[in-house]
Design a protein around this motif. Structure first.
Motif: not given
Length: 224
Positions: A170-190
């Protein structure tokens, strides 16, 4: 004064001989930095595939021959630029994921983590071009994989510190989801500038907060 006696202001022949390579090395380092800065601009405008060594040389204000004294081809330039950017990225990610940020309240923790990572990407747009572009050279792809694994492991460590009883899967899944949320948001920010960019930064923090709050502060399982 005897011929072999030197004043403090007069360097010896050996000192002058040693100084010349140092000056050449300094000039070479400045030239490399100039070429990498020019490459970053060209890659941002044209992408990796659309860029050329001639365009990079023009951007740097040097001849193609001068460029080839330092880099044999475009891929070597891209690898040199990615090495430089990854070194700076490691500094930003180290600052963002510092141990002292783990125990902060969630909203302050998100500011402390996200702000330096976003700032790095905004200041270095060539990073996204080389790290996430569809035509990234293979040598850089390997480095990207290492960066991702390092970042994922650090996020997992932070989650484990806050939630030591969370199962590892669950920790790995949560970390993966948080990381991909960041990357998706960063695409919009950029892809935006000014006030609109700031608005997307705020949206990303809101999304991250709403995802992580039940886990980190409410203690709910990731598979709720």
């Amino acid at each position: 004064m005897p011929e072999n006696q030197q004043t403090e202001e007069s360097p010896t022949l050996q000192q002058r001989a040693e100084e010349k390579p140092r000056r050449r090395q300094a000039r070479g380092e400045r030239r490399i930095a100039q070429l990498l800065e020019a490459a970053a601009s060209v890659f941002c405008r044209s992408g990796y595939t659309g860029a050329s060594t001639n365009a990079i040389a023009r951007e740097a204000g040097v001849s193609p021959g001068t460029l080839y004294q330092f880099f044999p081809n475009k891929e070597a330039i891209a690898v040199g630029l990615s090495d430089q950017l990854l070194e700076h990225w490691a500094q930003s990610h180290g600052q963002a994921l510092a141990p002292e940020n783990i125990g902060l309240p969630l909203d302050r923790m998100l500011d402390a983590i996200l702000d330096p990572l976003i700032a790095f990407n905004v200041e270095n747009p060539a990073f996204a071009v080389l790290m996430h572009g569809p035509d990234t050279p293979g040598a850089i792809i390997e480095e990207i994989g290492t960066v991702h694994c390092t970042l994922l492991a650090r996020v997992e460590e932070m989650i484990a510190t806050r939630l030591p009883d969370m199962p590892s899967d669950e920790r790995t899944r949560t970390a993966n989801m948080a990381l991909h949320l960041f990357k998706a948001g960063l695409t919009l920010i950029m892809s935006h500038e000014g006030a609109e960019r700031d608005a997307y930064v705020a949206e990303l923090k809101t999304v991250m907060h709403r995802y992580l709050e039940p886990l980190l502060e409410g203690g709910l399982p990731a598979g709720r």
